[in-house]
Motif scaffolding. Structure first.
Motif, PDB file in Angstrom:
ATOM      1  N   GLY A   1      37.814  32.493  15.849  1.00  0.00           N
ATOM      2  CA  GLY A   1      37.279  31.694  14.753  1.00  0.00           C
ATOM      3  C   GLY A   1      36.546  30.446  15.195  1.00  0.00           C
ATOM      4  N   HIS A   2      36.731  29.361  14.426  1.00  0.00           N
ATOM      5  CA  HIS A   2      35.814  28.228  14.470  1.00  0.00           C
ATOM      6  C   HIS A   2      36.536  26.881  14.593  1.00  0.00           C
ATOM      7  CE1 HIS A   2      32.801  31.150  13.089  1.00  0.00           C
ATOM      8  NE2 HIS A   2      33.781  31.601  12.322  1.00  0.00           N
ATOM      9  N   SER A   3      35.814  25.914  15.122  1.00  0.00           N
ATOM     10  CA  SER A   3      36.415  24.618  15.450  1.00  0.00           C
ATOM     11  C   SER A   3      36.923  23.867  14.226  1.00  0.00           C
ATOM     12  CB  SER A   3      35.399  23.753  16.194  1.00  0.00           C
ATOM     13  OG  SER A   3      34.236  23.526  15.406  1.00  0.00           O
TER      14      SER A   3
ATOM     15  N   ALA B   1      45.380  18.390  18.438  1.00  0.00           N
ATOM     16  CA  ALA B   1      44.847  19.497  17.639  1.00  0.00           C
ATOM     17  C   ALA B   1      44.348  19.043  16.274  1.00  0.00           C
ATOM     18  CB  ALA B   1      45.924  20.568  17.458  1.00  0.00           C
ATOM     19  N   LYS B   2      44.874  17.920  15.786  1.00  0.00           N
ATOM     20  CA  LYS B   2      44.471  17.407  14.474  1.00  0.00           C
ATOM     21  C   LYS B   2      43.114  16.713  14.513  1.00  0.00           C
ATOM     22  CE  LYS B   2      48.848  16.552  12.046  1.00  0.00           C
ATOM     23  NZ  LYS B   2      49.638  15.514  11.353  1.00  0.00           N
ATOM     24  N   LYS B   3      42.716  16.252  15.683  1.00  0.00           N
ATOM     25  CA  LYS B   3      41.517  15.419  15.766  1.00  0.00           C
ATOM     26  C   LYS B   3      40.417  16.004  16.641  1.00  0.00           C
ATOM     27  CE  LYS B   3      44.025  11.067  15.086  1.00  0.00           C
ATOM     28  NZ  LYS B   3      44.324   9.715  15.650  1.00  0.00           N
ATOM     29  N   THR B   4      40.774  16.864  17.565  1.00  0.00           N
ATOM     30  CA  THR B   4      39.786  17.372  18.517  1.00  0.00           C
ATOM     31  C   THR B   4      39.603  18.878  18.373  1.00  0.00           C
ATOM     32  OG1 THR B   4      41.514  17.614  20.206  1.00  0.00           O
ATOM     33  CG2 THR B   4      40.253  15.565  20.204  1.00  0.00           C
ATOM     34  N   LYS B   5      38.446  19.335  18.811  1.00  0.00           N
ATOM     35  CA  LYS B   5      38.120  20.750  18.723  1.00  0.00           C
ATOM     36  C   LYS B   5      38.657  21.512  19.939  1.00  0.00           C
ATOM     37  CE  LYS B   5      33.724  19.834  16.348  1.00  0.00           C
ATOM     38  NZ  LYS B   5      32.243  20.001  16.440  1.00  0.00           N
TER      39      LYS B   5
ATOM     40  N   GLY C   1      37.581  28.708  24.333  1.00  0.00           N
ATOM     41  CA  GLY C   1      38.959  28.342  24.644  1.00  0.00           C
ATOM     42  C   GLY C   1      39.970  29.102  23.807  1.00  0.00           C
ATOM     43  N   ALA C   2      41.212  29.120  24.287  1.00  0.00           N
ATOM     44  CA  ALA C   2      42.310  29.789  23.577  1.00  0.00           C
ATOM     45  C   ALA C   2      43.525  28.871  23.553  1.00  0.00           C
ATOM     46  CB  ALA C   2      42.657  31.107  24.247  1.00  0.00           C
TER      47      ALA C   2
ATOM     48  N   PHE D   1      41.853  21.961  24.432  1.00  0.00           N
ATOM     49  CA  PHE D   1      41.163  21.038  23.517  1.00  0.00           C
ATOM     50  C   PHE D   1      40.134  20.191  24.256  1.00  0.00           C
ATOM     51  CE2 PHE D   1      45.311  21.903  21.585  1.00  0.00           C
ATOM     52  CZ  PHE D   1      44.920  22.321  20.326  1.00  0.00           C
ATOM     53  N   ASP D   2      39.100  19.838  23.533  1.00  0.00           N
ATOM     54  CA  ASP D   2      38.000  19.057  24.102  1.00  0.00           C
ATOM     55  C   ASP D   2      38.333  17.573  24.038  1.00  0.00           C
ATOM     56  OD1 ASP D   2      35.616  18.347  25.182  1.00  0.00           O
ATOM     57  OD2 ASP D   2      34.420  18.759  23.383  1.00  0.00           O
TER      58      ASP D   2
END
Length: 380
Positions: free
Chosen positions: A317-319, A338-342, A347-348, A378-379
């Motif tokens: 899916g999507h960011s 995970a709440k703030k970054t893509k 990535g998995a 996460f980025d």
């Protein structure tokens, strides 16, 4: 005195002339709009007539309708107009109440795979902030994309609508595939366990993907070491469709079908047969313009538990969708990235997802301590 446009004015008083010129310009604009509208309607009618007997015309008509839908969606949608804290109760508190009431807590593991870079990203998201729109490279990429968009009119393909993977995105999907095929076990035992699950070698798992092409392509190419064996399929879910007003989030696929996938076909060759890889019964087609994004989040949460007996759900899916999922189902007090970054492109990320009941209400929660960055992560 002089006369102009039927109005008299004296030297030093130009107001009547200015008003007359403004009205003339307005009438000219109205004529051009009417002319453009008439030409557009005529062309649409001609294509509509041809579409009854010509496949190329059908593709042009479908794409024309998709652009209309995409522009209307861009202007009027409110799918992003919601906040998790106002839609969902605090998952931690709800799950605590369920446990105190003796309700059963069901757990499954979920692995999110984010798509690789799309051609839309390649055109509009290269560089940082607003300055990326003021460099020559942006206009070169934009003009090139518009050129290919025009050529693709008769094929049903598109650069902007349901934007496919760019070359970099294809490479990122292949990188995920390479991660799965590495010969040596990963030094992190948790990561290695999820790598084996992605390969289909451990635990019972099911694969699903958004109905958008970049997600379908990344999921298929990335998991090709598993899918090429012919034992697994990818369930196409419209409930995983991205939440955004941009036209690249419009799905080209019609209900219970798949979109054009030339990028995937070129990347995987003759061994890729879409009819054997994808199950499309749960693809409802494009998202409703007035449906808010949290509706799809909840339906996907229900799907994880109710539609299959697998222990693990692998979802491409999507960011923004994934970030909203974590914002909605992680405990409210959680400060997890995970709440703030893509998730990075290709990535998995894996986690444990819980379901229980509080009275008649079904509640869900992501266990924060269970989140594992399997590939790239996460980025941050």
């Amino acid at each position: 005195s002089h006369e102009s446009c039927g109005l008299r004015y004296h030297h030093g008083n130009h107001a009547p002339l200015t008003t007359c010129m403004r009205r003339a310009a307005q009438r000219a604009m109205e004529r051009w709009f009417w002319l453009a509208g008439s030409v557009g309607v005529t062309i649409y009618g001609f294509v509509f007539f041809l579409a009854k007997s010509n496949d190329d015309a059908k593709n042009v008509l479908h794409k024309f309708n998709m652009w209309i839908h995409g522009i209307v969606h861009l202007v009027v949608t409110n799918e992003t107009g919601w906040k998790p804290e106002k839609v969902f109760d605090d998952p931690a508190k709800s799950m605590g109440v369920a446990k105190n009431e003796g309700a059963e807590v069901i757990k499954k593991e979920v692995i999110f795979i984010r798509h690789g870079e799309s051609k839309w990203n390649e055109v509009f998201n290269k560089g940082k902030k607003i300055t990326r729109f003021f460099v020559p490279g942006f206009y070169i990429r934009l003009l090139s994309a518009m050129f290919w968009e025009t050529l693709d009119a008769v094929t049903g393909d598109s650069v902007f609508l349901d934007s496919p993977l760019s070359q970099e995105g294809i490479d990122q999907a292949h990188t995920l595939s390479g991660f799965l095929e590495r010969k040596e076990p990963h030094e992190n035992k948790q990561v290695e366990r999820f790598r084996q699950i992605l390969l289909g070698n451990q635990s019972e798992s099911i694969v699903c993907s958004s109905n958008l092409r970049r997600a379908l392509a990344t999921t298929t190419i990335g998991l090709w070491p598993r899918l090429k064996k012919g034992k697994d399929v990818v369930h196409v879910l419209s409930d995983l469709q991205e939440s955004s007003r941009n036209v690249d989030t419009m799905a080209l696929s019609k209900p219970k079908s798949i979109p054009p996938l030339p990028v995937t076909q070129d990347a995987l060759g003759s061994g890729f047969n879409p009819a054997k890889v994808f199950v499309t019964e749960e693809n409802a087609g494009n998202k409703p313009t007035r449906e808010k994004g949290h509706v799809r989040l909840r339906r996907f949460a229900e799907w994880v538990f109710s539609s299959n007996s697998s222990d693990v759900v692998i979802a491409g899916g999507h960011s923004l969708y994934f970030r909203n999922f974590f914002r909605s189902f992680l405990p409210r007090a959680s400060g997890h990235p995970a709440k703030k970054t893509k998730i990075r492109n290709g990535g998995a990320v894996a986690f444990t997802f819980c379901k229980s009941k509080v009275g008649d209400q079904t509640v869900y929660m992501v266990e924060e301590d269970s989140i594992v960055e399997v590939n790239l992560g996460f980025d941050i």
